[in-house]
Design a protein around this motif. Structure first.
Motif, PDB file in Angstrom:
ATOM      1  N   HIS A  75      -6.677   3.351  10.299  1.00  0.00           N
ATOM      2  CA  HIS A  75      -5.438   3.520  10.548  1.00  0.00           C
ATOM      3  C   HIS A  75      -4.648   2.388  10.644  1.00  0.00           C
ATOM      4  CE1 HIS A  75      -6.394   7.385  11.945  1.00  0.00           C
ATOM      5  NE2 HIS A  75      -7.463   7.022  12.707  1.00  0.00           N
ATOM      6  N   TYR A  76      -5.126   1.096  10.235  1.00  0.00           N
ATOM      7  CA  TYR A  76      -4.724  -0.237  10.054  1.00  0.00           C
ATOM      8  C   TYR A  76      -5.048  -1.077   9.079  1.00  0.00           C
ATOM      9  CZ  TYR A  76      -3.482   0.540  15.367  1.00  0.00           C
ATOM     10  OH  TYR A  76      -3.008   1.108  16.478  1.00  0.00           O
ATOM     11  N   MET A  77      -3.976  -1.710   8.314  1.00  0.00           N
ATOM     12  CA  MET A  77      -4.570  -2.378   7.358  1.00  0.00           C
ATOM     13  C   MET A  77      -3.797  -3.558   7.568  1.00  0.00           C
ATOM     14  SD  MET A  77      -6.349  -2.803   4.334  1.00  0.00           S
ATOM     15  CE  MET A  77      -6.425  -1.271   3.433  1.00  0.00           C
ATOM     16  N   ALA A  78      -4.310  -4.915   7.453  1.00  0.00           N
ATOM     17  CA  ALA A  78      -3.773  -6.260   7.334  1.00  0.00           C
ATOM     18  C   ALA A  78      -3.004  -6.564   5.996  1.00  0.00           C
ATOM     19  CB  ALA A  78      -4.805  -7.325   7.946  1.00  0.00           C
ATOM     20  N   VAL A  79      -1.982  -7.323   6.261  1.00  0.00           N
ATOM     21  CA  VAL A  79      -1.210  -7.577   4.834  1.00  0.00           C
ATOM     22  C   VAL A  79      -1.363  -9.267   4.899  1.00  0.00           C
ATOM     23  CG1 VAL A  79       0.901  -7.729   3.670  1.00  0.00           C
ATOM     24  CG2 VAL A  79       0.148  -5.472   5.022  1.00  0.00           C
ATOM     25  N   LEU A  80      -1.714  -9.829   3.649  1.00  0.00           N
ATOM     26  CA  LEU A  80      -2.103 -11.116   3.638  1.00  0.00           C
ATOM     27  C   LEU A  80      -0.739 -11.780   2.762  1.00  0.00           C
ATOM     28  CD1 LEU A  80      -5.725 -11.528   2.772  1.00  0.00           C
ATOM     29  CD2 LEU A  80      -4.397 -11.302   5.082  1.00  0.00           C
ATOM     30  N   ASP A  81      -0.234 -12.851   3.059  1.00  0.00           N
ATOM     31  CA  ASP A  81       0.816 -13.683   2.358  1.00  0.00           C
ATOM     32  C   ASP A  81       0.123 -14.310   1.200  1.00  0.00           C
ATOM     33  OD1 ASP A  81      -0.221 -16.045   3.436  1.00  0.00           O
ATOM     34  OD2 ASP A  81       1.599 -16.260   4.813  1.00  0.00           O
ATOM     35  N   GLU A  82       0.803 -15.161   0.394  1.00  0.00           N
ATOM     36  CA  GLU A  82       0.237 -15.822  -0.620  1.00  0.00           C
ATOM     37  C   GLU A  82      -0.793 -16.993  -0.162  1.00  0.00           C
ATOM     38  OE1 GLU A  82       3.664 -17.421  -2.962  1.00  0.00           O
ATOM     39  OE2 GLU A  82       4.148 -15.435  -3.684  1.00  0.00           O
ATOM     40  N   GLN A  83      -0.765 -17.440   0.947  1.00  0.00           N
ATOM     41  CA  GLN A  83      -1.666 -18.458   1.332  1.00  0.00           C
ATOM     42  C   GLN A  83      -2.909 -17.727   2.028  1.00  0.00           C
ATOM     43  OE1 GLN A  83       1.907 -18.895   1.949  1.00  0.00           O
ATOM     44  NE2 GLN A  83       1.542 -20.214  -0.004  1.00  0.00           N
ATOM     45  N   ALA A  84      -2.846 -16.261   1.918  1.00  0.00           N
ATOM     46  CA  ALA A  84      -4.144 -15.498   2.672  1.00  0.00           C
ATOM     47  C   ALA A  84      -4.043 -15.601   4.110  1.00  0.00           C
ATOM     48  CB  ALA A  84      -5.398 -16.171   1.738  1.00  0.00           C
ATOM     49  N   ALA A  85      -2.728 -15.955   4.664  1.00  0.00           N
ATOM     50  CA  ALA A  85      -2.576 -15.578   6.024  1.00  0.00           C
ATOM     51  C   ALA A  85      -2.196 -14.303   6.453  1.00  0.00           C
ATOM     52  CB  ALA A  85      -1.628 -16.803   6.609  1.00  0.00           C
ATOM     53  N   VAL A  86      -2.361 -13.848   7.716  1.00  0.00           N
ATOM     54  CA  VAL A  86      -2.084 -12.454   7.787  1.00  0.00           C
ATOM     55  C   VAL A  86      -0.518 -12.528   8.376  1.00  0.00           C
ATOM     56  CG1 VAL A  86      -2.289 -10.574   9.705  1.00  0.00           C
ATOM     57  CG2 VAL A  86      -4.189 -11.932   8.781  1.00  0.00           C
ATOM     58  N   MET A  87       0.247 -11.761   7.434  1.00  0.00           N
ATOM     59  CA  MET A  87       1.776 -11.852   7.602  1.00  0.00           C
ATOM     60  C   MET A  87       2.175 -10.630   8.399  1.00  0.00           C
ATOM     61  SD  MET A  87       3.129 -10.522   3.974  1.00  0.00           S
ATOM     62  CE  MET A  87       4.935 -10.293   4.870  1.00  0.00           C
ATOM     63  N   GLY A  88       1.228  -9.672   8.758  1.00  0.00           N
ATOM     64  CA  GLY A  88       1.469  -8.477   9.626  1.00  0.00           C
ATOM     65  C   GLY A  88       0.268  -7.598   9.236  1.00  0.00           C
ATOM     66  N   VAL A  89       0.577  -6.434  10.018  1.00  0.00           N
ATOM     67  CA  VAL A  89      -0.386  -5.267  10.071  1.00  0.00           C
ATOM     68  C   VAL A  89       0.460  -3.960   9.711  1.00  0.00           C
ATOM     69  CG1 VAL A  89      -2.246  -3.741  11.091  1.00  0.00           C
ATOM     70  CG2 VAL A  89      -2.388  -6.271  11.291  1.00  0.00           C
ATOM     71  N   VAL A  90       0.058  -3.212   8.729  1.00  0.00           N
ATOM     72  CA  VAL A  90       0.749  -1.877   8.780  1.00  0.00           C
ATOM     73  C   VAL A  90      -0.279  -1.043   9.027  1.00  0.00           C
ATOM     74  CG1 VAL A  90       1.944  -2.604   6.618  1.00  0.00           C
ATOM     75  CG2 VAL A  90      -0.236  -1.571   6.339  1.00  0.00           C
ATOM     76  N   GLN A  91       0.251   0.135   9.753  1.00  0.00           N
ATOM     77  CA  GLN A  91      -0.655   1.436  10.203  1.00  0.00           C
ATOM     78  C   GLN A  91      -0.165   2.712   9.720  1.00  0.00           C
ATOM     79  OE1 GLN A  91       1.207   0.188  14.499  1.00  0.00           O
ATOM     80  NE2 GLN A  91       0.376   2.171  14.742  1.00  0.00           N
ATOM     81  N   ASP A  92      -0.967   3.891   9.912  1.00  0.00           N
ATOM     82  CA  ASP A  92      -0.849   4.857   9.332  1.00  0.00           C
ATOM     83  C   ASP A  92       0.713   5.339   9.548  1.00  0.00           C
ATOM     84  OD1 ASP A  92      -1.053   5.641  11.745  1.00  0.00           O
ATOM     85  OD2 ASP A  92      -2.763   6.486  11.591  1.00  0.00           O
ATOM     86  N   VAL A  93       1.382   5.376  10.686  1.00  0.00           N
ATOM     87  CA  VAL A  93       2.571   5.949  10.974  1.00  0.00           C
ATOM     88  C   VAL A  93       3.607   5.200  10.365  1.00  0.00           C
ATOM     89  CG1 VAL A  93       1.893   6.910  13.156  1.00  0.00           C
ATOM     90  CG2 VAL A  93       2.899   4.582  13.212  1.00  0.00           C
ATOM     91  N   ASP A  94       3.319   4.061   9.668  1.00  0.00           N
ATOM     92  CA  ASP A  94       4.459   3.217   8.809  1.00  0.00           C
ATOM     93  C   ASP A  94       4.792   4.045   7.714  1.00  0.00           C
ATOM     94  OD1 ASP A  94       4.718   1.148  10.713  1.00  0.00           O
ATOM     95  OD2 ASP A  94       2.940  -0.025  10.125  1.00  0.00           O
ATOM     96  N   PHE A  95       3.812   4.899   7.273  1.00  0.00           N
ATOM     97  CA  PHE A  95       4.055   5.492   5.777  1.00  0.00           C
ATOM     98  C   PHE A  95       4.899   6.762   6.051  1.00  0.00           C
ATOM     99  CE2 PHE A  95       0.491   2.661   5.173  1.00  0.00           C
ATOM    100  CZ  PHE A  95       0.536   2.412   3.849  1.00  0.00           C
ATOM    101  N   LEU A  96       5.218   7.080   7.208  1.00  0.00           N
ATOM    102  CA  LEU A  96       6.018   8.304   7.502  1.00  0.00           C
ATOM    103  C   LEU A  96       7.347   7.916   6.906  1.00  0.00           C
ATOM    104  CD1 LEU A  96       5.488   8.976  11.308  1.00  0.00           C
ATOM    105  CD2 LEU A  96       4.593  10.084   9.280  1.00  0.00           C
ATOM    106  N   THR A  97       7.625   6.704   6.593  1.00  0.00           N
ATOM    107  CA  THR A  97       8.922   6.343   5.778  1.00  0.00           C
ATOM    108  C   THR A  97       8.847   6.146   4.388  1.00  0.00           C
ATOM    109  OG1 THR A  97       8.756   3.980   6.216  1.00  0.00           O
ATOM    110  CG2 THR A  97       9.925   5.150   7.944  1.00  0.00           C
ATOM    111  N   VAL A  98       7.583   6.247   3.780  1.00  0.00           N
ATOM    112  CA  VAL A  98       7.289   6.198   2.506  1.00  0.00           C
ATOM    113  C   VAL A  98       7.077   7.651   1.935  1.00  0.00           C
ATOM    114  CG1 VAL A  98       5.321   5.554   0.788  1.00  0.00           C
ATOM    115  CG2 VAL A  98       6.008   4.267   2.860  1.00  0.00           C
ATOM    116  N   PRO A  99       7.515   8.195   0.861  1.00  0.00           N
ATOM    117  CA  PRO A  99       7.223   9.507   0.452  1.00  0.00           C
ATOM    118  C   PRO A  99       5.793  10.114   0.329  1.00  0.00           C
ATOM    119  CG  PRO A  99       8.812   8.412  -1.074  1.00  0.00           C
ATOM    120  CD  PRO A  99       8.075   7.410  -0.173  1.00  0.00           C
TER     121      PRO A  99
END
Length: 626
Positions: A251-275
């Motif tokens: 239900h959650y996936m971390a997103v890493l920036d170019e320095q491998a630091a966590v820039m945020g976390v996406v979760q399943d409901v975030d994909f309601l705005t993706v087709p």
């Protein structure tokens, strides 16, 4: 005129409209009691999610409401409205679930009476089977076409909505939970002093590892976090992230920036705005489905193709979502059939998905290939093994029968776990793979190996791939190595016949047999030559590129050709579905646009050229050069 101040009238109204009609009576009664009735005059702005995050969703009791879903369409003229919501309609819930700005804007087109839902209702309502079914239906509807610059697929970094909620590993569980509550977050990322991610704690972890286990809340958060942290780079495409999350039931996936630091976390409901067709809701529905519900869900899975194609989703996304849903159906069918076969227990076998489903390259015409790995039992007699095998074969036959009833066909060539040659113990599979790699010209060795190295475990031990494990060392078996290369080049991209058909007499072309299969075969061999266990054709080409036989430029040509051919094939089959014809791989050349006709000819020519170069290079090389 209905008096909605009367709770009985309100209860009756909700009972007649989805998703409320699927709620238990006590929940529906509580909803009626804790909601508030509001009236708005014509032209009044009810909510403006384009500039602020709405906190309530609404049900239309009487009148009509105009809804604008996209920031670029903030006009409020009736002719520009994205959607008109009438009595029984619900609006505002998607943005509440996502928790972000970006719509909708809602304006009363007439005098309206609305029911404002309490805060608890939005999340709770859509976590029920009825709510999940409602989401799957509503979000499957075609959306307003987007401008060309809006169609580009977003990356994981672009979906991230806010900075991550973090804590050090030494804080207590109670302190971490308090931070999550104050931030209105379902997770907290655990980082060390150098801001390196160690793991994540979610609401589910709190329920499963703290509350249900009676664990002291004074324990450090590191004792109950999920580690290591699942993460993707910010450049990862949203469709790939979605499919990985579905695959791993996350239900959650971390997103890493170019320095491998966590820039945020996406979760399943975030994909309601993706087709999507609300794929997380569909997965939950499959997991809970009764046997009688499966045929209806099968129809929903088939609708994935035209719906997502209409929403201009990437082909790999459409194929991946459909494949994950099909595998979810396989798992549910196994769960339903296991009690009928008491000779088998849950840990007695592993089910492998094979073919296009395992490669995540499903199209409407795809069928289901499968295999079973029976667990080795030390000291088991031959008779005991055969009893378990018979039970596994019977279970596999029943699973495939259920899938057939749902409109998900089995492999027409018999490559299913219901056949003895595809149902073996782990040691039998290892022995067979060793024989195949040592004697590749006997017992259909190369055909069987090609099928089994595509295996993806979907039930049982998800790490178990005995045949693929043996073939990871293909380069150590020179004869098999060269013979499998030759076999991979046997299915020719038929440039001559395509040219004849296009330029002389029209006709048809089998896009799978004479264009896609050659690329799939080369990709499989290329990945094996490098010891890679990748399954998707694009990933296999990337893993096997820059080799003596498949240089980088040739691999890139094949990747580009594969993408074009997949798109033409998907468009062709979705069109057949729309015309109520069985989807097939036989393309009518005359019905292709002139652009697609030219692209098809170019792709086949380029694939054929790569095949010739590979065949020429292979004459002067042996496996030792790898």
């Amino acid at each position: 005129m209905t008096d909605f101040s009367d709770l009985g009238e309100l209860f009756t109204f909700l009972s007649g409209h989805p998703p409320f009609d699927g709620l238990p009576d006590d929940v529906r009664a509580r909803l009626a009691a804790e909601s508030s009735v509001r009236e708005f005059g014509e032209g009044t702005t009810i909510l403006d999610g384009l500039s602020a995050s709405p906190e309530h969703a609404f049900v239309v009791l009487a009148g009509r409401v105009g809804v604008w879903n996209f920031p670029a369409k903030a006009a409020t003229e009736p002719g520009d409205v994205d959607e008109v919501v009438g009595p029984g309609g619900v609006f505002g819930y998607v943005v509440i679930l996502v928790g972000a700005k970006g719509g909708p804007r809602a304006v009363a087109l007439t005098d309206v009476t609305l029911l404002r839902l309490p805060a608890w209702a939005v999340a709770d309502m859509f976590s029920t089977p009825a709510g999940a079914a409602f989401l799957a239906t509503e979000l499957a509807r075609p959306v307003t076409p987007l401008a060309a610059d809006e169609v580009r697929e977003r990356t994981a970094g672009q979906i991230v909505r806010r900075a991550p909620i973090t804590c050090p590993p030494t804080v207590t569980i109670q302190e971490a939970a308090t931070t999550m509550t104050e931030a209105r977050s379902g997770y907290i990322v655990v980082e060390n002093a150098a801001r390196e991610p160690l793991g994540i704690l979610t609401d589910h972890d709190l329920r499963a590892r703290v509350i249900s286990m009676g664990r002291p809340v004074t324990d450090p958060v590191s004792a109950v976090m999920t580690a290591p942290l699942a993460a993707v780079p910010e450049a990862a495409l949203s469709s790939d992230v979605l499919i990985e999350m579905l695959d791993r039931k996350m239900h959650y996936m971390a997103v890493l920036d170019e320095q491998a630091a966590v820039m945020g976390v996406v979760q399943d409901v975030d994909f309601l705005t993706v087709p999507t067709t609300s794929t997380f809701a569909l997965q939950r529905r499959i997991e809970r489905a009764a046997a009688s519900e499966l045929p209806e869900i099968g129809a929903t899975i088939r609708s994935i193709f035209p719906v997502l194609w209409g929403q201009q989703a990437p082909v790999r996304h459409i194929s991946g979502v459909a494949a994950v849903a099909i595998e979810g159906m396989v798992r549910r069918c196994i769960e339903l059939e296991l009690p009928v076969h008491p000779e088998l227990k849950e840990g007695d076998f592993t089910w492998l998905s094979l073919g296009s489903v395992s490669r995540r390259e499903v199209v409407p015409s795809s069928d289901v290939d499968s295999a079973i790995i029976l667990k080795d039992v030390p000291g088991a007699s031959a008779e005991e093994i055969e009893v378990r095998r018979s039970a596994a074969l019977a279970l596999a036959a029943a699973v495939h029968a259920r899938l057939e009833e749902c409109g998900i066909p089995s492999d027409t060539n018999g490559a299913t776990a219901a056949k003895p040659r595809f149902c073996r113990t782990e040691s039998e599979w290892l022995y067979a793979a060793s024989e195949w790699i040592d004697a590749p010209l006997s017992n259909n060795a190369m055909m069987m190996a090609s099928l089994l190295v595509d295996g993806r475990p979907v039930w049982g031990d998800l790490t178990l791939q005995p045949v693929a494990g043996v073939y990871q060392h293909l380069s150590e078996h020179p004869r098999a190595f060269i013979l499998m290369l030759r076999e991979a080049l046997t299915a020719k991209a038929r440039l001559r016949s395509v040219r004849d058909v296009i330029s002389l007499r029209g006709g048809t072309f089998d896009i799978k047999a004479h264009a896609l299969v050659p690329v799939v075969n080369i990709a499989r061999w290329a990945a094996l030559s490098r010891g890679s266990t990748k399954l998707q054709t694009r990933n296999r080409l990337a893993a096997g590129a820059d080799s003596p036989v498949l240089p980088d430029d040739s691999a890139e040509v094949l990747r580009e050709a594969f993408s074009v051919l997949e798109r033409i094939r998907m468009e062709h089959q979705v069109g057949q579905m729309a015309a109520d014809r069985p989807p097939s791989d036989v393309v009518s050349i005359r019905r292709l646009s002139s652009l697609d006709r030219g692209l098809l000819e170019q792709c086949v020519r380029e694939v054929a050229a790569v095949q010739r170069r590979m065949a020429n290079l292979a004459q002067y090389l042996d496996a030792g050069e790898w």
